[in-house]
Design a protein around this motif. Structure first.
Motif, mmCIF file in Angstrom:
data_model
loop_
_atom_site.group_PDB
_atom_site.id
_atom_site.type_symbol
_atom_site.label_atom_id
_atom_site.label_comp_id
_atom_site.label_asym_id
_atom_site.label_seq_id
_atom_site.Cartn_x
_atom_site.Cartn_y
_atom_site.Cartn_z
ATOM 1 N N GLU A 1 0.848 -1.201 0.000
ATOM 2 C CA GLU A 1 0.000 0.000 0.000
ATOM 3 C C GLU A 1 0.877 1.242 0.000
ATOM 4 N N VAL A 2 1.572 1.453 -1.100
ATOM 5 C CA VAL A 2 2.481 2.592 -1.206
ATOM 6 C C VAL A 2 1.935 3.562 -2.238
ATOM 7 N N GLN A 3 2.382 4.799 -2.129
ATOM 8 C CA GLN A 3 1.970 5.815 -3.088
ATOM 9 C C GLN A 3 2.982 6.950 -3.067
ATOM 10 N N ASP B 1 7.140 1.910 9.438
ATOM 11 C CA ASP B 1 6.273 1.484 8.330
ATOM 12 C C ASP B 1 6.950 1.778 6.995
ATOM 13 N N PHE B 2 6.841 0.818 6.097
ATOM 14 C CA PHE B 2 7.412 0.951 4.750
ATOM 15 C C PHE B 2 6.528 1.868 3.904
ATOM 16 N N GLU C 1 14.873 3.757 -0.264
ATOM 17 C CA GLU C 1 13.644 3.372 0.418
ATOM 18 C C GLU C 1 13.146 4.526 1.286
ATOM 19 N N VAL C 2 11.829 4.683 1.344
ATOM 20 C CA VAL C 2 11.219 5.696 2.205
ATOM 21 C C VAL C 2 10.445 4.976 3.300
ATOM 22 N N TRP C 3 10.682 5.404 4.570
ATOM 23 C CA TRP C 3 10.068 4.775 5.732
ATOM 24 C C TRP C 3 9.371 5.816 6.597
ATOM 25 N N ASP C 4 8.343 5.377 7.302
ATOM 26 C CA ASP C 4 7.680 6.215 8.321
ATOM 27 C C ASP C 4 8.250 5.832 9.688
ATOM 28 N N TRP C 5 8.863 6.799 10.344
ATOM 29 C CA TRP C 5 9.494 6.544 11.647
ATOM 30 C C TRP C 5 8.440 6.472 12.746
ATOM 31 N N ASP C 6 8.561 5.470 13.608
ATOM 32 C CA ASP C 6 7.669 5.330 14.757
ATOM 33 C C ASP C 6 8.508 5.140 16.011
#
Length: 805
Positions: free
Chosen positions: A115-117, A212-213, A201-206
């Motif tokens: 589920e990437v965009q 999250d990828f 690669e782009v990641w969401d930091w938590d």
């Protein structure tokens, strides 16, 4: 010349969906996304695992789109809606099947890594000597439209760059789907690695849970050697798909999808084809020999007949020859049909064309006619049932405090209610003769007269009325009563109780349209209580048709029609929540106020009530962009913005909060189409708001910053009130005629020979010349398209060579 991509989507039904509610059922609906942007939400079908929607849409999409995804959701009133599964189809899969996809498709589970965009802006360089580069540099500039992974409606993105076993990471940009990094990373170049890959690669930091990828881009460094540098926006792709343990267990959707990729040439290229079609209509009315319209009728198939009929109707409407075109089809149908009882009951070109004509020219009439009675039924939600086998006493309730209703009570009450609805509807139909559009009146007049001339005998005196009602009642009014959402009469499908009431009323209208109560009552004897009302309705309908077909283009009727057409030029209207900002930040927690908004042909105006004077307006030529707003800005996913400039050139923004994703996209679509010829449009915009001295989307502090996302002027929904586009219709007709050219030629000479044998005469050279002229026109259009494609190919090749050097 223009390129137009149209995606036809029909969401038919679902089956074998999983149970999501404690009741042992689900409440499914579908969300349609184009490249992860939601554009359509179907109605919810309550308490079922096998929903039927039957909803269809035409979406104009940009040529750069990649895929269409359909998500099946379960609606919950108390918690967030559950995701059941999805179907995803790539543009490539649609392009290789020009006839379209039609069938059942299994739902798959939602994999977060797929589920990437969004896109990322990169610059990849090889450093060192031109012959022997020593280093690889990756400059990470910015990204846009990233997926929202956090509850605040944003993400905290960072970039991870990998090459030759080494990894670098960028800084984290908090609460943004439009981050800007402007960081560079260098790696030692390893010449020994064959086909070595650079991974970005782009990641969401938590802070607490795992990151999250958000997507990735891969580069082959060996292929980069010759160019030395590559820069641009790159679409983020998914990670490797995982094997699903739920494969085939989430149910399936029955879908119809078709992608049309049309290159529309300048008008002059289509003029010969349009003239030949118009000449064919006029000649057929005078001569009655095999011509182009007859050949189109003979060579269309059940798969393409509806589309061809719609294209022809729109083309002849634009040419002012729609009455003549329909009359030719009526004549052809009557010549082939000797059985009056089956007249216009098949899906012939005549039936499909008349059906399309009613929807294009009569929808406003239908809304005025049916709107009050449909709204009354939806609001009352009365339990109505005539069939004793389907009566449910617990649904009917009590007649008093202590006595439950009997079956006879329910049927009696239902009969009274249905007679009330039917009386109101028939009264509305009778009154509608005063505002029925002139074109509809004239088309029905032609049909009535043609049938009367074909079947003049006294025993067929009802046939001319039934010919009119077969379209007006059976193909227009009755289907709209059964499924008001599909005719834009209601925003949602009816619940089970209301749906049953609508079905029974539609049955009664069909019986009146057939003008025979005996057949209905013999098949469904429980309809007998409605027989007096139906017989009265038949008499009223005959009276209405007699008035309708007696119309003449009188001064009063002409004025009436012109007023109707003026009303029809109004694109859209309704209540919306508005907030306007000019040289100020948004500080209020709830800045929106309710206004009645009206989109006309030259302006968007709004006032506090529907009938008060429109004292605020935006001139459409002043509008520079119409785009969505990020959900986190106002806590709503259905806010759009209209960016315009005032007389001094200063930029203003109007925010509109809509009730649903459908209403949002309908307003976006209508405004984009109304502003399609504007010249001062923006190429990029801010999807956030300017608040606390910075943009909420990309955190830029300059208020005049041009924007961090590209505008989407080309994404629109096709609606029944769209303006006619004669060049596009001519292009679609050309494409169809080209596909059946050989079949048409064989059929033409067969008809010519048959006519010559019957008349014991030689072939008329004019007839042969007509088909020769058609094929010449088709070849000229083919050559024009080929030349244009070659020109585009050479242009792209030159651009590629320039980039290489």
């Amino acid at each position: 010349m223009a390129k137009r991509n149209t995606l036809f989507i029909r969401i038919v039904e679902g089956k074998n969906l999983p149970i999501k509610d404690i009741t042992g059922s689900s409440d499914p609906y579908c969300i349609v996304r184009i490249d992860n942007e939601a554009i359509i939400r179907t109605a919810t079908i309550w308490k079922t695992l096998s929903p039927f929607w039957g909803e269809e849409y035409n979406v104009h999409v940009p040529p750069s789109f990649h895929n269409v995804s359909l998500y099946v959701m379960d609606e919950d009133n108390l918690s967030r809606d559950d995701v059941i599964g999805k179907v995803s189809i790539s543009k490539e899969a649609l392009s290789v099947k020009p006839q379209g996809l039609d069938g059942w498709m299994n739902l798959t589970e939602i994999d977060p890594d797929e589920e990437v965009q969004g896109e990322i802006h990169l610059q990849i360089s090889l450093l060192g000597d031109s012959d022997v580069p020593r280093k690889l540099r990756c400059r990470v500039l910015e990204a846009r439209d990233l997926a929202k992974k956090d509850r605040n409606g944003a993400s905290d993105p960072f970039v991870r760059v990998r090459y030759n076993g080494k990894t670098h990471e960028s800084a984290v940009v908090k609460k943004s789907c439009y981050p800007r990094w402007n960081e560079s990373f260098e790696f030692e170049l390893d010449d020994t690695l064959a086909d070595s890959l650079l991974s970005v690669e782009v990641w969401d930091w938590d802070l607490v849970s795992r990151n999250d990828f958000l997507g990735k881009v891969l580069f082959n460094i060996n292929r980069l050697q010759s160019a030395q540098q590559e820069e641009g926006w790159f679409r983020l792709g998914p990670d490797k798909p995982k094997h699903s343990q739920y494969e085939g267990t989430l149910g399936s959707l029955r879908l119809q999808l078709r992608l049309r990729d049309e290159t529309v040439l300048p008008s002059s290229h289509y003029q010969p084809l349009t003239e030949l079609l118009c000449q064919s209509v006029e000649t057929h009315l005078n001569g009655n020999w095999p011509d182009l319209i007859m050949l189109i009728d003979e060579t269309t198939t059940s798969e393409n007949r509806q589309e061809v009929a719609t294209n022809l109707v729109k083309l002849f409407l634009g040419q002012g020859l729609i009455k003549e075109f329909l009359d030719v089809l009526f004549k052809l149908e009557l010549e082939k049909n000797t059985e009056p009882n089956t007249l216009f009951r098949s899906n012939s070109l005549a039936s499909k064309s008349m059906e399309s004509f009613l929807k294009v020219a009569g929808m406003q009439y239908l809304h005025r006619l049916l709107g009050p009675i449909i709204n009354r039924i939806f609001e009352e939600k009365k339990y109505v049932e005539l069939d004793p086998n389907k009566v449910e006493l617990k649904e009917a309730g009590c007649t008093g405090l202590h006595r439950l209703q009997t079956e006879a009570d329910v049927i009696q009450q239902s009969s009274s209610l249905l007679q009330s609805y039917l009386s109101e509807l028939m009264a509305a139909i009778l009154q509608s003769s005063s505002y029925c559009p002139l074109l509809l009146c004239q088309a029905f007049q032609q049909l009535y007269q043609r049938v009367q001339a074909r079947f003049p005998d006294p025993e067929y005196r009802k046939v001319k009325f039934i010919a009119v009602t077969s379209f007006l009642c059976l193909r227009f009014i009755s289907p709209a009563i059964m499924s008001p959402k599909l005719f834009h009469l209601r925003e949602k499908h009816a619940d089970a109780r209301t749906s049953r009431t609508l079905l029974l009323l539609a049955k009664a209208v069909q019986t009146i349209g057939n003008m025979d109560t005996l057949v209905c009552c013999s098949k469904e004897p429980w309809m007998v209580p409605l027989q007096p009302a139906i017989q009265q309705g038949i008499a009223q309908l005959k009276d209405f048709i007699t008035r309708l077909v007696s119309c003449h283009d009188s001064e009063d009727l002409g004025l009436q029609t012109r007023m109707s057409l003026q009303c029809g030029s109004m694109e859209k209207e309704g209540f919306l929540l508005l907030h306007k900002t000019k040289d100020k930040c948004i500080l209020m927690t709830s800045p929106f106020k309710k206004y009645y908004v009206t989109l006309s042909k030259d302006m968007l105006s709004y006032s506090r009530t529907q009938h008060s004077k429109k004292n605020s307006f935006i001139s459409l030529p002043k509008i520079r962009a119409v785009e969505k707003v990020e959900e986190k800005c106002f806590g709503s996913a259905n806010v759009m913005q209209i960016i315009s400039s005032d007389d001094s050139g200063q930029q203003e923004t109007l925010y509109l909060d809509c009730k649903s994703v459908n209403e949002l996209n309908q307003w976006l679509s209508a405004l984009r189409k109304a502003c399609s010829h504007n010249t001062n449009t923006m190429s990029c915009y801010h999807p956030g708001i300017y608040k606390a001295d910075r943009w909420s989307c990309c955190h830029q502090k300059e208020k005049t910053d041009p924007g961090c996302d590209k505008t989407r002027h080309g994404v629109t929904l096709q609606e029944w009130y769209d303006p006619l586009d004669p060049d596009l219709e001519a292009q679609l007709i050309y494409r169809h005629l080209s596909s059946v050219q050989h079949t048409m030629s064989d059929k033409y000479y067969e008809l010519i020979k048959q006519e010559a044998d019957d008349a014991n005469a030689d072939q008329d050279p004019k007839k042969v010349d007509s088909i020769t002229r058609l094929f010449t026109i088709l070849q000229d259009l083919h050559d024009a398209h080929t030349a244009l494609e070659e020109e585009e190919r050479l242009k792209n090749k030159n651009v590629f060579l320039e980039l290489q050097t």
